[in-house]
Write a protein that holds these residues in place. Structure first.
Motif, PDB file in Angstrom:
ATOM      1  N   ARG A  36      41.805  41.606  45.245  1.00 34.47           N
ATOM      2  CA  ARG A  36      42.128  40.822  44.052  1.00 34.47           C
ATOM      3  C   ARG A  36      41.773  39.358  44.283  1.00 34.47           C
ATOM      4  O   ARG A  36      41.650  38.908  45.429  1.00 34.47           O
ATOM      5  N   ILE A  37      41.594  38.624  43.185  1.00 36.36           N
ATOM      6  CA  ILE A  37      41.315  37.196  43.294  1.00 36.36           C
ATOM      7  C   ILE A  37      42.621  36.446  43.563  1.00 36.36           C
ATOM      8  O   ILE A  37      43.715  36.989  43.393  1.00 36.36           O
ATOM      9  N   LEU A  38      42.505  35.199  43.988  1.00 36.27           N
ATOM     10  CA  LEU A  38      43.664  34.372  44.335  1.00 36.27           C
ATOM     11  C   LEU A  38      44.658  35.142  45.208  1.00 36.27           C
ATOM     12  O   LEU A  38      45.819  35.341  44.838  1.00 36.27           O
ATOM     13  N   LEU A  44      50.167  36.745  38.903  1.00 36.09           N
ATOM     14  CA  LEU A  44      49.375  35.581  38.545  1.00 36.09           C
ATOM     15  C   LEU A  44      47.889  35.832  38.788  1.00 36.09           C
ATOM     16  O   LEU A  44      47.039  35.335  38.036  1.00 36.09           O
ATOM     17  N   SER A  45      47.567  36.590  39.824  1.00 39.75           N
ATOM     18  CA  SER A  45      46.162  36.969  40.044  1.00 39.75           C
ATOM     19  C   SER A  45      45.633  37.743  38.854  1.00 39.75           C
ATOM     20  O   SER A  45      44.493  37.537  38.409  1.00 39.75           O
ATOM     21  N   SER A  60      42.036  35.661  32.208  1.00 38.84           N
ATOM     22  CA  SER A  60      41.459  34.427  31.659  1.00 38.84           C
ATOM     23  C   SER A  60      39.973  34.322  31.980  1.00 38.84           C
ATOM     24  O   SER A  60      39.166  33.917  31.134  1.00 38.84           O
ATOM     25  N   LEU A  61      39.597  34.688  33.197  1.00 44.11           N
ATOM     26  CA  LEU A  61      38.181  34.661  33.567  1.00 44.11           C
ATOM     27  C   LEU A  61      37.390  35.670  32.756  1.00 44.11           C
ATOM     28  O   LEU A  61      36.245  35.412  32.344  1.00 44.11           O
ATOM     29  N   ALA A 119      45.634  28.129  33.247  1.00 39.34           N
ATOM     30  CA  ALA A 119      45.844  27.918  34.675  1.00 39.34           C
ATOM     31  C   ALA A 119      46.971  28.830  35.124  1.00 39.34           C
ATOM     32  O   ALA A 119      47.647  29.472  34.298  1.00 39.34           O
ATOM     33  N   VAL A 120      47.177  28.917  36.424  1.00 40.76           N
ATOM     34  CA  VAL A 120      48.314  29.652  36.979  1.00 40.76           C
ATOM     35  C   VAL A 120      49.030  28.724  37.952  1.00 40.76           C
ATOM     36  O   VAL A 120      48.408  27.899  38.629  1.00 40.76           O
TER      37      VAL A 120
END
Length: 726
Positions: A512-514, A521-522, A528-529, A666-667
């Motif tokens: 996963r991202i982040l 939140l990821s 959002s992306l 944003a997160v």
């Protein structure tokens, strides 16, 4: 080498007294420097307001204005219409110029003359007296930094415009030579009013008209006399002004003198911020402190026996340490291979044409211009000898140079890590310096330009495919910014290609991202992306980066000519310099007090330090972590130099993590408190503006963001040489 703790014992003043006095002086001067520009705007606004209001009333009823000029306020040597028009021009044009800080001195002078005439010939009021005093102050001092006069002065001083240089120099003469006299006269005038109110002396009827005695109604006589004496000699003027302002405000609120307005408090605010001026006891004390305690004017005057502290690196950690230590009786040398402090968290906005380099970079020297015990050297450290306590450095045309330290703070940050594949760096630049940001901006914009110029469909697809390797905060922010750049900022500026069809691919080896953020939140960030059209590829490790493609694993090939690296970092070579133990990332292993093992006078902080001070976990490479470490080391060195007990071990206090996705989302992770979407985006903006260095940078970043947000346009789309920072 002499023990630095013993060096301080040679001082005529006890170290604690010197440190306390320096701290107070630094705190006051720093606070005045920060708050005075804002105080100046408030004062100018309220001074301009009554004039502007009067002018608007006259415009609305011109016949009455002429009638009053003929009968109530006649000027013997002017026709009523001329007198009314002259007064109207001053009341309308003067306040606008004063508000803008443009031709401030002529505007203030005209408004002061008009008010003096009103006080002398017509109806005298306390408000007029306060306005006259403040306007005369602006005639001498001019406006503060938030003004057109101060903004344009450097250019006008070098220009060929008639009288421009002379006008600027005359303004400087007034500020340097006349302001002190004006401040002293106003102080004496204020003191006489206090004495007259307390019946210490009986003014004549004429003098009483020019003394604002009603301002102090309700004040005990003994207190008025005390304040009057202090104002007269200019002792503790700032403290006295604060006290008087508070008392006058209280008396106004309780209705002791309801006719008195805000203006006395505004006049006192000038002395609160600027002090008593050169002609005062305060100034004599300040000069004595400068000569015997502060040493802030000439580095050569600093005693040789003051301990020498060397700070290598002017990032967040290095600056935090230097700022904490500069108030001590020490000599500080800050060494950095660049002459600017860079706010790296916003570097991606240079790369995506939202901000200019100067918006997030500040010359290091300007940060210490008021600190005479701080020396800044632009040089690249090459070696450290802990036996002789020597730091060696060099640079262009410098040759081999060195400095000897008593205490050493290393805060050299980190650089890109390609996990042993350094050849990828030629095709996948990272973001660590201004030069990196400008080069990445050029490569992104060049891709669009080349796509517009050619007819090869395959290469156009390759040019309009952007790959970001690494999905931490930097990678996510880059991906979102590039997607918005292609879809909103440049979408109507090309004719044969459609920038909105550009592909932005974010590659992450994990699932996963982040990954440092909570999973929910990821997921929000991924959504959002996705809305921006960013393609996310997780679970695949990059195995090759070439000029025209990227390989993920052994089979997946992505055709692209623009690859950006956001996957990993490596510490600076500080461990090699110190011959110290390091972790797998090259960070220097430090103890609980951020010291290097067996070197009690060497500290390592920020991305260079391998510290487990986050509840037993590694301290993250974030700006707040570096700043906390810098402040801690500064406090620890202070305790050691002053012979205090040693501080408790360093403990990193995690204040949260933030990442933005484009201009609307944003997160934010604050442990139990989590945010996403527009609210988190606003919070992200406030936090990042707060971390910027300097009021100018904060103002320009806010303006650029507002323009970019509402206009959907990035105006800083210049393709310059890869190494050019213009």
């Amino acid at each position: 080498m002499t023990d630095p703790t013993h060096q301080l014992q040679e001082e005529r003043l006890p170290p604690f007294v010197r440190v306390t006095l320096r701290s107070w002086a630094k705190l006051y001067s720093g606070g005045a420097e920060v708050f005075w520009p804002f105080t100046d705007i408030i004062v100018r606004f309220f001074v301009a307001l009554p004039f502007l209001r009067s002018g608007i009333v006259k415009v609305a009823d011109w016949e009455t204005a002429v009638f009053l000029a003929a009968n109530e306020y006649p000027v013997s040597w002017m026709a009523p219409e001329t007198a009314a028009a002259t007064g109207l021009a001053i009341e309308l044009i003067g306040p606008l110029l004063l508000l803008a800080g443009f031709f401030t001195r002529p505007a203030a002078l005209a408004m002061a003359v008009l008010t003096i005439v009103a006080q002398a010939v017509y109806v005298p009021t306390t408000t007029n007296l306060m306005l006259i005093a403040m306007l005369l102050w602006y005639v001498a001092q001019g406006p503060a930094s938030f003004s057109l006069d101060r903004l344009l002065a450097p250019g006008l001083k070098q220009s060929a415009l008639p009288f421009a240089r002379q006008s600027v120099k005359f303004g400087e003469f007034l500020r340097q030579r006349v302001t002190a006299l004006v401040m002293a006269i106003i102080r004496v005038w204020f003191a006489l009013a206090l004495f007259a109110y307390s019946d210490l002396f009986e003014p004549s009827i004429t003098l009483a008209t020019w003394l604002p005695t009603t301002v102090f109604t309700g004040m005990p006589n003994w207190l008025a006399i005390t304040f009057g004496i202090l104002m007269l000699v200019g002792f503790a003027a700032s403290v006295v002004s604060y006290a008087l302002g508070i008392l006058i405000g209280i008396f106004m609120i309780v209705g002791v003198h309801p006719d008195v307005t805000l203006y006395p408090i505004l006049l006192l605010a000038i002395y609160e911020s600027r002090g008593a001026g050169l002609i005062s006891v305060d100034s004599l004390i300040a000069r004595w402190m400068e000569k015997n305690i502060l040493f802030d004017r000439d580095y050569a005057d600093i005693p040789d026996h003051w301990p020498h502290i060397v700070v290598v690196g002017a990032g967040f950690g290095g600056l935090a340490a230097a700022n904490r230590l500069k108030r001590l009786p020490v000599r500080i040398t800050v060494i950095d291979k660049r002459n600017y402090h860079l706010f790296q968290p916003l570097l991606y906005q240079i790369a995506t044409a939202t901000l200019n380099p100067a918006d997030i970079a500040t010359p290091i020297r300007s940060l210490f211009k008021s600190d005479g015990n701080v020396r800044v050297i632009k040089g690249e450290v090459s070696a450290i000898d802990t036996e002789t306590k020597t730091v060696s450095f060099g640079g262009a045309d410098l040759g081999d140079q060195s400095v000897v330290y008593d205490k050493l703070v290393i805060a050299t940050g980190a650089t890109h890590s390609y996990f042993g594949k350094d050849e990828w760096g030629a095709f996948a630049p990272g973001l660590k310096t201004v030069e990196n940001g400008v080069a990445v901006r050029a490569s992104i914009l060049e891709a669009f330009e080349q796509a517009e110029a050619i007819n090869d469909e395959e290469r156009i697809k390759r040019l309009l495919t952007f790959v970001i390797v690494g999905a931490g905060p930097t990678g996510v922010e880059l991906a979102g910014a590039i997607a918005e750049l292609s879809k909103f900022s440049v979408d109507r500026e090309f004719r044969t290609v459609d920038p909105s069809e550009a592909k932005v691919i974010l590659v992450q080896s994990g699932d996963r991202i982040l990954p440092a953020f909570p999973s929910e939140l990821s997921e929000k960030a991924a959504q959002s992306l996705d809305q921006l059209g960013v393609e996310i590829r997780t679970g695949g490790r990059v195995t090759k980066i070439a000029r025209d493609h990227v390989m993920i694993g052994d089979e997946t090939r992505i055709e692209t000519e623009t690859v950006l690296w956001a996957a990993g970092v490596a510490a600076s070579p500080a461990a090699k310099w110190l011959k110290a133990e390091s972790d797998r990332s090259g960070r220097v292993v430090v103890d609980d007090h951020l010291r290097v093992a067996s070197h009690q006078d060497v500290f390592v902080i920020g991305d260079t330090a391998g510290s487990n001070a986050w509840d037993g976990n590694p301290v993250p490479g974030l700006a707040p972590a570096a700043k906390q470490a810098g402040v801690y080391v500064g406090a620890l060195v202070e305790a050691e130099l002053l012979g205090k007990s040693e501080l408790a071990p360093f403990a990193y206090n995690h204040q949260g993590s933030l990442a933005t996705i484009g201009r609307k989302s944003a997160v934010a992770d604050f442990g139990r408190f989590k945010l996403s979407g527009p609210i988190a985006w606003w919070l992200w903006g406030v936090v990042h503006v707060g971390f910027l260095t300097g009021a100018r940078n904060r103002a320009t970043v806010i303006i650029n963001w507002i323009w970019s947000f509402f206009a959907n346009h990035s105006g800083i789309r210049l393709i310059t040489n890869r190494g050019d920072t213009v």
